[in-house]
Scaffold this motif. Structure first.
Motif, short mmCIF file in Angstrom:
data_model
loop_
_atom_site.label_atom_id
_atom_site.label_comp_id
_atom_site.label_asym_id
_atom_site.label_seq_id
_atom_site.Cartn_x
_atom_site.Cartn_y
_atom_site.Cartn_z
N ASP A 261 -4.64 8.04 -1.39
CA ASP A 261 -3.81 8.73 -1.89
C ASP A 261 -2.74 7.97 -1.57
O ASP A 261 -1.05 8.01 -2.11
N LEU A 262 -2.59 6.87 -0.34
CA LEU A 262 -1.61 6.32 0.04
C LEU A 262 -1.64 5.11 -0.94
O LEU A 262 -0.21 4.40 -1.30
N ARG A 263 -2.16 4.87 -1.89
CA ARG A 263 -2.12 3.94 -3.60
C ARG A 263 -1.08 4.49 -4.11
O ARG A 263 -0.06 3.74 -4.80
N VAL A 264 -0.95 6.01 -4.27
CA VAL A 264 -0.12 6.81 -4.94
C VAL A 264 1.09 7.06 -4.91
O VAL A 264 2.42 6.61 -5.23
N THR A 265 1.17 7.32 -3.19
CA THR A 265 3.04 7.94 -2.36
C THR A 265 3.37 6.41 -2.01
O THR A 265 5.18 6.15 -1.78
N ALA A 266 3.00 5.31 -1.64
CA ALA A 266 3.51 3.71 -1.14
C ALA A 266 3.07 2.86 -1.89
O ALA A 266 1.84 1.95 -0.65
N PRO A 267 2.91 2.18 -3.17
CA PRO A 267 2.33 0.69 -3.78
C PRO A 267 2.16 0.12 -2.86
O PRO A 267 1.18 -1.04 -3.32
N LYS A 268 3.16 0.03 -2.26
CA LYS A 268 4.09 -1.29 -1.91
C LYS A 268 3.81 -1.91 -0.58
O LYS A 268 3.72 -2.71 0.33
N LEU A 269 3.07 -0.80 0.19
CA LEU A 269 2.72 -0.31 1.70
C LEU A 269 1.44 -1.20 1.49
O LEU A 269 0.19 -0.38 1.27
N ARG A 270 1.25 -2.15 2.14
CA ARG A 270 0.00 -3.16 2.98
C ARG A 270 -0.57 -2.19 4.03
O ARG A 270 -0.48 -1.94 5.19
N VAL A 271 -1.84 -2.06 3.86
CA VAL A 271 -3.12 -1.45 5.22
C VAL A 271 -3.88 -1.74 5.14
O VAL A 271 -4.47 -2.18 4.47
N ARG A 272 -4.43 -2.57 6.66
CA ARG A 272 -5.28 -3.50 7.23
C ARG A 272 -6.41 -2.30 8.09
O ARG A 272 -5.97 -1.41 9.16
N LEU A 273 -7.40 -2.27 7.67
CA LEU A 273 -8.63 -1.21 8.83
C LEU A 273 -9.60 -2.31 9.85
O LEU A 273 -9.44 -3.36 9.58
#
Length: 310
Positions: free
Chosen positions: A121-133
């Motif tokens: 979902d985040l890839r669609v709403t905020a494609p430039k935001l990088r997330v690390r788990l």
């Protein structure tokens, strides 16, 4: 007692130690959480007392506790730390609210059952935001959040998690994760659409250890139904629980977040009446929720989990 110096709030590092002492309740636990020696923690607290001009701790039998003035100081320090978090995140998000990197710490079943959809979902709403788990559970999860190694902590309300009133954190409730009965495919009760928990009272059980969240939920749910489960196998690995059930070695309660890629030979049935459940929440350092990036991530977590509960 001498008056406070004008720069009494300058030593944030020592105030963080005092703040941790308030939450941990002992010098030993504080040292462990901060990866310091007990001597170093004692020296930090003693140095803070000298700087302030009044003691921040006092003996209470065999324990050491905060003084009333230290508790008042920490109430103000909480607000200071929250403002620092807001300033840091305001500067981090100055150029573009969808840029940057956030690191989310979460328990294993959240990584399996929630976060892949969240990332989609985040890839669609905020494609430039990088997330690390990062996989982590309380109390280590919140130690990492306190140390700044995590942006968001995703946890289950249970022992080791901070209280809902803990001033260090802004907490967002995400909803509940229900537990269903897991049965071997050849079990006669699989013909039913739902089960009464008491119908499994005589069965051998597979459960987590007594100190873990879901092990405790199983024990509590069975106790509420009027019986003590005969736990023959204990493991905190949900895939192991599912495999043991599928091979006919007992029954179990499995949370819905863990019901992914279940093995053949296992059947899931909901529990009639109020179902056993665990509460999920996300936490960030108080003040950081003002960041557009953090607000975006928390909002997406709510939307993803709320839109996918079964």
């Amino acid at each position: 007692m001498k008056p406070l110096s004008a720069d009494f709030m300058d030593d944030l590092r020592r105030l963080r130690v005092l703040r941790e002492f308030r939450e941990r309740g002992s010098i030993t636990a504080t040292a462990k959480a901060l990866h310091l020696t007990t001597s170093a923690v004692s020296q930090q607290l003693a140095g803070l007392s000298r700087h302030l001009g009044f003691p921040v701790t006092r003996p209470d039998g065999r324990r050491v506790v905060l003084t009333p003035r230290a508790e008042t100081l920490l109430a103000h320090a909480d607000a200071v730390f929250a403002h620092i978090e807001r300033a840091r995140h305001d500067l981090d998000s100055w150029d573009d609210v969808t840029h940057g990197t956030v690191t989310i710490g979460a328990f294993p079943t959240a990584i399996t059952g929630l976060l892949p959809r969240f990332l989609d979902d985040l890839r669609v709403t905020a494609p430039k935001l990088r997330v690390r788990l990062r996989e982590a559970e309380p109390p280590a999860l919140f130690d990492q959040l306190d140390a700044g190694r995590l942006t968001v902590a995703l946890a289950v309300s249970f022992a080791g998690s901070p209280a809902t009133t803990d001033p260090r954190y802004h907490r967002v409730d995400l909803g509940s994760d229900e537990l269903d009965a897991a049965l071997p495919a050849d079990h006669p009760l699989t013909a039913r659409d739902q089960l009464e928990l008491t119908e499994l009272a005589a069965e051998p059980w597979i459960s987590g250890d007594g100190e873990g969240c879901c092990g405790a939920i199983t024990a509590t749910a069975c106790a509420a139904a009027g019986f003590v489960p005969d736990v023959v196998h204990r493991t905190n690995d949900w895939q192991a629980v599912a495999q043991l059930v599928a091979h006919g070695h007992g029954v179990a309660l499995i949370p819905r977040l863990a019901q992914r890629a279940l093995p053949e030979g296992l059947v899931i049935r909901p529990i009639a009446g109020p179902a056993p459940r665990r509460q999920l929440f996300a936490a960030v350092p108080e003040g950081s929720q003002a960041s557009p990036v953090v607000d975006l991530v928390l909002g997406q977590l709510r939307a993803t989990y709320g839109g996918n509960e079964r």
